[in-house]
Design an enzyme around this catalytic site. Structure first.
Site, PDB file in Angstrom:
ATOM      1  N   ASP A 149      -3.153   4.697  -2.307  1.00 47.78           N
ATOM      2  CA  ASP A 149      -4.218   5.286  -1.502  1.00 47.78           C
ATOM      3  C   ASP A 149      -4.640   6.659  -2.048  1.00 47.78           C
ATOM      4  O   ASP A 149      -3.771   7.509  -2.314  1.00 47.78           O
ATOM      5  CB  ASP A 149      -3.662   5.446  -0.076  1.00 47.78           C
ATOM      6  N   HIS A 198     -11.543  -3.134   3.093  1.00 51.86           N
ATOM      7  CA  HIS A 198     -11.460  -2.779   4.516  1.00 51.86           C
ATOM      8  C   HIS A 198     -12.223  -1.505   4.854  1.00 51.86           C
ATOM      9  O   HIS A 198     -12.297  -1.143   6.034  1.00 51.86           O
ATOM     10  CB  HIS A 198      -9.990  -2.620   4.908  1.00 51.86           C
ATOM     11  N   ASP A 199     -12.736  -0.793   3.855  1.00 52.00           N
ATOM     12  CA  ASP A 199     -13.501   0.436   4.112  1.00 52.00           C
ATOM     13  C   ASP A 199     -14.997   0.246   3.897  1.00 52.00           C
ATOM     14  O   ASP A 199     -15.759   1.210   4.031  1.00 52.00           O
ATOM     15  CB  ASP A 199     -13.046   1.553   3.151  1.00 52.00           C
ATOM     16  N   GLU A 215      -6.402   3.930  -5.955  1.00 49.32           N
ATOM     17  CA  GLU A 215      -7.703   4.173  -5.341  1.00 49.32           C
ATOM     18  C   GLU A 215      -8.125   5.566  -5.784  1.00 49.32           C
ATOM     19  O   GLU A 215      -7.475   6.561  -5.436  1.00 49.32           O
ATOM     20  CB  GLU A 215      -7.599   4.106  -3.818  1.00 49.32           C
ATOM     21  N   ASP A 270       0.855  -1.180   0.000  1.00 52.28           N
ATOM     22  CA  ASP A 270       0.000   0.000   0.000  1.00 52.28           C
ATOM     23  C   ASP A 270       0.899   1.241   0.000  1.00 52.28           C
ATOM     24  O   ASP A 270       1.806   1.348   0.830  1.00 52.28           O
ATOM     25  CB  ASP A 270      -0.872  -0.012   1.266  1.00 52.28           C
TER      26      ASP A 270
END
Ligand code: NOJ
Length: 559
Positions: free
Chosen positions: A199, A320-321, A247, A98
């Site tokens: 991210d 995970h969000d 993302e 990440d």
């Protein structure tokens, strides 16, 4: 057809603090992951996306990084990380890390320096501004509630933080910042990693003059974002055979073709959020509305068709969000097994790289903790306070959290049904285990041939056997049907038919519609069933008219 290993891969996302704890401190760690590599290999995952494991004060579970080149103590050491990478490579798997460079932690030494004085050499690593008549420089809100600006006493100015105030935004206008980021990326790539998930990467370019007038949305797709990513590609990415997935909030397929277009020299693919917004209300994600299958199909179909031949899709239904897919789009009670498999069928048979989020492969569900004290996520805790102040009742807010809170996806992996804490830890887990672990766990799933796990395994295998699943062109058959989603995939002479019943009611699916018949007419006789999510094979003789059971999913090879 532009073939790439990352188009043919299936990615498995690990949220390290909740995957497996090896030392009893209640927090998942790298040695825990190492102990489960054979499990991931059995599933058939090709690539692991590891959420942040870097040094961090953990204000946002590792998305606030204080040192990009060291490992957080609670996760282990750099030696452990190297062993993890080796363990993956030995098994023929890959690792993507990440990359969180829209912001750092306020405890990163760049920020510690930056806030000391206006003439500090690191001052321009971040975005500082004087106030406007005693108020913040503009009216932007942070994604985690409250204003996006924090006043800092030391120099009497405000700094920008689009997320928590412990996540100051880096100033990408400063070439030194970009150089530091590229050097750091090169350092990880030289250690042998296979790519990055980036991210909120479409927020790195801020609009000039930081104008008033909107919330954080203003930072999305800023004017220099493509220039920065092309520079990053030239300086770093193009030198390696890697995959990258950005993302990207609020993007359209046209935007995605700019970020991930084949000849653009930016990224391999992006995560789009259009589907994730399908059940948001006018006031954002918390106060939602029911979603409709016709909208769901329209969104996927648009992305499939608009990117065909131009850019590559990433396909995900949770992470995970987000809430757990089976609770959100399926049925996490009576039909948990078949509805999870139905959704998995969709995930693996669209054009794009599928992303599986840990626990999805055993059908883990959302959780309903009784009180807010049991929650850990900063977004959830801030939102609870914000809406109490705005006059919502605690009951209303808890319902919103049950539906959309990020901790739904973050409860620890359920490895078995017999040990305390589901075999995740021998200590006290940092976030409680979902109480349903006695029924839903890996041990049970591995032992049961009919489990969701084995169905995922078969889908991944099918993808390896049939090129049409990876590269085939997508065509929707039934745009207006509110219960069934059906489409074909075509590659040369090969054709697949996918039929998914999205509801708990049986239905007859006749598809002698004007759109469908030309696609299929001569081919239906030879239809061969590749996979179905029930243990007995359907009786229909002619695939043009099927009796579908609740949540039934079938994939046929037509030619
Ligand atoms: C997106 C990440 O997925 C999320 O978990 C995080 O809170 C924000 N970006 C800020 O880094």
């Amino acid at each position: 057809m532009d073939k790439k290993w990352w188009k043919e891969s299936v990615v498995y996302q690990i949220y390290p603090s909740s995957f497996m704890d090896s030392n009893g401190d209640g927090i998942g760690d790298l040695r825990g992951i190492i102990s489960k590599l054979d499990y991931l290999k059995t599933l058939g995952a090709d690539v692991i996306w590891l959420c942040p494991v870097y040094e961090s004060p953990n204000d946002d579970n590792g998305y606030d990084i204080s040192n990009y080149q060291s490992i957080m103590d609670s996760f282990g050491t750099m030696r452990d990380w190297e062993e993890l990478l080796d363990g993956l490579h030995t098994r023929g798997m890959k690792l993507i890390m990440d990359l969180v460079v829209n912001h750092s932690s306020d405890e990163h030494h760049w920020f510690v320096e930056s806030r000391k004085s206006k003439d500090n050499p690191y001052r321009d690593y971040y975005i500082w501004h004087p106030g406007k008549e005693g108020e913040a420089p503009n009216d932007w809100g942070s994604f985690f509630s409250g204003p996006a600006w924090e006043y800092d006493d030391a120099t009497g100015e405000y700094y920008l933080h689009m997320f928590s105030k412990k996540q100051p935004d880096l100033n990408w206008e400063n070439p030194k910042v970009r150089r530091e980021v590229y050097d750091m990326m090169t350092w990880w790539l030289d250690k042998g990693i296979d790519g990055f998930r980036m991210d909120v990467i479409n927020m790195i370019s801020k609009p000039p003059g930081l104008p008033d007038g909107a919330d954080g949305g203003t930072c999305i797709n800023g004017p220099r974002v493509h220039e920065f990513l092309q520079e990053m590609n030239r300086e770093v990415l193009s030198k390696y055979d890697i995959m990258t997935v950005g993302e990207t909030l609020d993007v359209t397929p046209e935007d995605a073709a700019l970020f991930a277009g084949t000849d653009r020299g930016e990224l391999s693919m992006v995560f789009q959020f259009e589907l994730m917004g399908i059940d948001s209300g006018s006031d954002g994600k918390w106060w939602g509305k029911p979603w409709k299958l016709t909208d769901f199909k329209q969104i996927f179909s648009k992305w499939q068709t608009d990117l065909e031949g131009k850019a590559w899709n990433s396909i995900y239904l949770n992470n995970h969000d987000q809430p757990r897919l089976v609770s959100r789009f399926g049925n996490d009670r009576e039909y948990r097994n078949v509805s999870a498999k139905m959704l998995a069928t969709l995930l693996h048979t669209l054009q794009g790289t599928p992303y599986i989020y840990q626990g999805e492969e055993i059908g883990m569900t959302n959780v309903r903790f009784k009180t807010i004290d049991e929650y850990r996520d900063i977004e959830t805790l801030n939102m609870y306070k914000e809406y109490l102040e705005k006059g919502r009742t605690p009951e209303e807010i808890m319902e919103a959290i049950y539906a959309k809170g990020r901790d739904n996806a973050r409860t620890p992996m359920q490895w078995n049904g017999s040990s305390p804490h589901a075999g995740f830890t021998t200590g006290t887990p940092w976030l409680a285990i979902n109480p349903n672990y006695q029924d839903i766990n890996v041990e049970q799933a591995l032992a049961d041939d009919n489990s969701i796990f084995h169905y995922y395994r078969q889908l991944i295998e099918l993808r390896k056997q049939h090129e049409v699943i990876v590269y085939g062109r997508y065509e929707l058959i039934n745009a207006d049907d509110e219960q069934v989603y059906a489409y074909t995939r075509t590659l040369g002479q090969e054709q697949l038919l996918v039929v998914l019943n999205f509801y708990d009611q049986p239905t007859r699916f006749d598809w002698t519609t004007p759109e469908a018949s030309p696609i299929l007419s001569e081919k239906t006789q030879a239809a061969k069933l590749l996979i179905v999510n029930y243990d007995d094979v359907p009786a229909d003789a002619d695939v043009r008219s099927m009796d579908l059971r609740p949540y039934e999913a079938r994939v046929y090879k037509l030619s």
